[in-house]
Design an enzyme around this catalytic site. Structure first.
Site, PDB file in Angstrom:
ATOM      1  N   LYS A   1     104.729  -3.502 -24.294  1.00  0.00           N
ATOM      2  CA  LYS A   1     105.809  -4.138 -25.046  1.00  0.00           C
ATOM      3  C   LYS A   1     105.802  -3.657 -26.489  1.00  0.00           C
ATOM      4  O   LYS A   1     106.848  -3.467 -27.100  1.00  0.00           O
ATOM      5  CB  LYS A   1     105.632  -5.673 -25.038  1.00  0.00           C
ATOM      6  CG  LYS A   1     106.507  -6.384 -24.035  1.00  0.00           C
ATOM      7  CD  LYS A   1     106.626  -7.863 -24.354  1.00  0.00           C
ATOM      8  CE  LYS A   1     105.560  -8.683 -23.648  1.00  0.00           C
ATOM      9  NZ  LYS A   1     105.727 -10.143 -23.902  1.00  0.00           N
TER      10      LYS A   1
ATOM     11  N   ARG B   1      98.391  -4.742 -12.896  1.00  0.00           N
ATOM     12  CA  ARG B   1      99.742  -4.650 -13.432  1.00  0.00           C
ATOM     13  C   ARG B   1     100.378  -3.353 -12.958  1.00  0.00           C
ATOM     14  O   ARG B   1      99.699  -2.410 -12.561  1.00  0.00           O
ATOM     15  CB  ARG B   1      99.707  -4.716 -14.951  1.00  0.00           C
ATOM     16  CG  ARG B   1      98.889  -3.600 -15.587  1.00  0.00           C
ATOM     17  CD  ARG B   1      99.190  -3.357 -17.067  1.00  0.00           C
ATOM     18  NE  ARG B   1      99.995  -4.364 -17.677  1.00  0.00           N
ATOM     19  CZ  ARG B   1      99.533  -5.256 -18.563  1.00  0.00           C
ATOM     20  NH1 ARG B   1      98.277  -5.231 -18.902  1.00  0.00           N
ATOM     21  NH2 ARG B   1     100.344  -6.117 -19.106  1.00  0.00           N
TER      22      ARG B   1
ATOM     23  N   GLU C   1     105.297 -14.385 -22.850  1.00  0.00           N
ATOM     24  CA  GLU C   1     105.307 -14.712 -24.278  1.00  0.00           C
ATOM     25  C   GLU C   1     106.637 -14.184 -24.805  1.00  0.00           C
ATOM     26  O   GLU C   1     106.984 -13.024 -24.551  1.00  0.00           O
ATOM     27  CB  GLU C   1     104.158 -14.019 -25.022  1.00  0.00           C
ATOM     28  CG  GLU C   1     104.145 -14.425 -26.494  1.00  0.00           C
ATOM     29  CD  GLU C   1     103.146 -13.650 -27.354  1.00  0.00           C
ATOM     30  OE1 GLU C   1     102.634 -12.602 -26.886  1.00  0.00           O
ATOM     31  OE2 GLU C   1     102.899 -14.086 -28.485  1.00  0.00           O
TER      32      GLU C   1
END
Length: 559
Positions: free
Chosen positions: A269, A259, A33
């Site tokens: 983020k 992850r 994204e």
RNA sequence: UGGGGGAUUGUGUAAUGGUAGCACGGCAGAUUCUGGAUCUGCUUGUGAGGGUUCGAAUCCUUCUCCCCCAGCCA
């Protein structure tokens, strides 16, 4: 097929699918994204997806998952493309945007409505939350759930045409409000956001949610294996449900993996963005950041990052990889490639009393002992030099091999020198200048008589040395798992950056360009920072990429 | 107390019924014109209990602990 390339459970699944002829060509995708910069965690996903495509002669698409224009920006798209390329991967012609599919997705939504599988809900966001129930309490159906398809069709069209305000209504899938999986309790498919999109501009005021957009994008691109992280495991039934309801070209298989987490840093983020916003770091590319751009500026190489990603493995276990492993791979890579240079970070003046004044000798220095092909360079040697302050002690502890009164050391590539006298600051007692004598028969740094010196120091010639600023970096956070800290901005280690001005480097570095990497002998790997300037305003700035392993520091610690 | 996942040495990851291996880290030594690099050796591990089996990290069973999910974010 030749030898198996299956290094992990995902590749094992893919090889099985190839063997069974479930698929003939493997197509993966990396779907960021564009709402922030890529970090080392994304690098793991990039290496996985592009790596699989490479290993099985398939392809990997770069697709921007741009379904929330309120958070996304062009700046991020550009940085993401740059970072993926820099890491060494190529999406060829396969650059896509979820927003490219908005028209098609709208048609799919209409199909869902027509089949009575979706409805427009007028409940407010708060009401929807209440109706959804909780983890242990089942939800209840919205009063708008059983509107006829014709009414839903009309309402959905009017949503698209901008007749309703943000939040007035949403399109929901009609699945099961009593499902134990919260994602199946009539998830939202479309919401109204009267926000211009960075690519589609004012074309749309309704935007699809991730769950609707992602599976359809995958299907439209012919993705065979849709690899994502663990938190989407619960979404897989919804991913499959949507594709099962619609006449899509294919039904990709979603596979989840854990992850990446790395000790002493964070991967969120949002939190990384907070550090930037609160100016706790200089930007997304601050060399302390775990972002790709930060690592690049710090002096990391794509090869080292790729090796790291390949070696940490792929599994479903939540884990935290030790930052030392990343450091290991950058040292391993740079050890082979970085030319050795001499730089004195904290200078101490040395005068060679028995060396002729005004004499300059240009001595040979190999550029890299690991690679003779890198050749050699000439280093000026003169009567006045600088050595590292740490390389001299007036009253040294045991096991100290460096210079001290009466002791002899080797100046790398030059001569053996012996310390004769010390000039001290009368106030502080600190050495300000030391006087030495050299043995002219040790030119090049070795003696025919075979006498040994334990210590070897780096040095620069005083009249030739160039001034430089050196930035030393340490862990961004001193705690091993900063993700657990309450206030992430406050948790930044104030000692994570040390700026050293007045460093002196050898003259060969005069033309160093930003991004150039070298090893400062005995100190570490350094990279020329973008803040450096050429010409009249000449300024040299180096970032420390990584220290060398330091056995002496360990001995000192124990003492 | 709903659902979905997971647990192998300090860290990460292999072994899919047959010697628990590899990498990093740590420790010790050798070697060295970088206290670097290199080389050698060492390094208390299968979450717990029961069962099946000649043999279990692996199969069955009971339990424990950890992670994720109640956005009109992804």
């Amino acid at each position: 097929m030749e030898e198996s390339l299956a290094r992990d459970f995902i590749r094992a699944i893919i090889e099985e699918d190839l063997k069974n002829k479930t698929h003939e060509e493997i197509i993966t995708r990396f779907p960021p994204e564009p709402n922030g910069y890529l970090h080392i965690g994304h690098a793991k996903s990039i290496c996985l997806n592009f790596g699989i495509a490479r290993d099985y002669n398939g392809r990997c698409h770069l697709r921007f998952d741009d379904t929330d224009p309120s958070k996304e920006e062009i700046e991020y798209i550009e940085s993401i493309k740059e970072d993926v390329k820099w890491l060494g991967f190529d999406w060829g012609d396969h650059l896509y945007y979820a927003s490219d599919y908005f028209e098609k997705m709208y048609e799919y939504a209409v199909l869902l409505i027509t089949g009575n599988k979706a409805y427009v809900d007028d409940l407010s966001p708060e009401q929807i939350r209440e109706y959804r129930g909780t983890l242990t309490r089942t939800g209840k159906e919205s009063p708008y759930r059983n509107r006829p398809a014709s009414e839903n069709l009309d309402l959905f069209r009017r949503m698209k045409d901008g007749e309703f305000d943000d939040g007035a209504c949403v399109l929901r899938a009609k699945i099961d409000m009593s499902s134990p999986n919260m994602n199946m309790r009539d998830p939202t498919l479309y919401r109204i956001k009267k926000v211009p999109h960075h690519r589609t501009k004012d074309r749309w005021c309704i935007y699809p949610m991730y769950d609707f957009a992602h599976c359809l994008s995958d299907a439209m691109e012919g993705i065979t294996h849709s690899i994502c992280t663990l938190e989407f495991e619960d979404h897989r039934p919804l991913y499959d449900w949507i594709l099962d309801q619609l006449p899509v070209p294919c039904h990709p298989r979603q596979i989840e993996f854990a992850r990446l987490n790395v000790s002493h840093t964070i991967m969120s983020k949002r939190k990384l963005g907070l550090l930037v916003e609160k100016k706790a770091v200089s930007g997304w590319d601050d060399p302390r950041m775990p972002t790709i751009s930060g690592l690049r500026r710090r002096g990391f190489t794509p090869e080292a990052i790729r090796t790291f990603c390949d070696r940490i493995g792929v599994a479903k276990t939540n884990s935290v990889v030790d930052l030392a492993l990343l450091e290991h791979y950058i040292r391993e890579d740079l050890n082979k490639r970085a030319p050795r240079m001499m730089a004195v970070l904290s200078p101490l003046k040395v005068v060679i009393d028995n060396y002729q004044e005004d004499k300059v000798e240009w001595l040979d220095a190999e550029n890299n002992p690991e690679d003779p092909a890198m050749g050699s360079r000439k280093l000026p040697f003169t009567r006045e030099l600088f050595i590292e302050r740490d390389d001299f002690m007036e009253d040294p502890p045991p096991k100290y091999f460096r210079l001290a009164p009466g002791r002899e050391i080797r100046l790398k590539h030059a001569y053996y020198i012996r310390c004769e006298t010390v000039e001290k600051d009368p106030k502080t007692g600190e050495a300000v200048e030391i006087h030495c004598t050299y043995d002219e028969k040790t030119r090049g740094g070795w003696s025919e008589d075979g006498r040994k010196v334990r210590g070897t120091s780096h040095w620069v010639s005083a009249p030739h040395a160039l001034r430089a600023e050196v930035r030393l970096y340490d862990h961004l956070f001193c705690v091993p798992n900063p993700a657990e800290e309450k206030d992430i901005v406050q948790s930044v280690d104030p000692e994570s950056l040390t700026v050293l001005d007045g460093c002196l480097v050898e003259p060969g570095l005069a033309d160093a360009k930003p991004g150039d990497t070298c090893q400062f002998l005995r100190q570490g790997y350094f990279s020329v920072d973008a803040d450096s300037k050429a010409g009249v305003k000449k300024r040299l700035v180096f970032n420390r990429t990584a220290t060398l392993r330091d056995t002496w520091a360990k001995i000192q610690k124990k003492q």
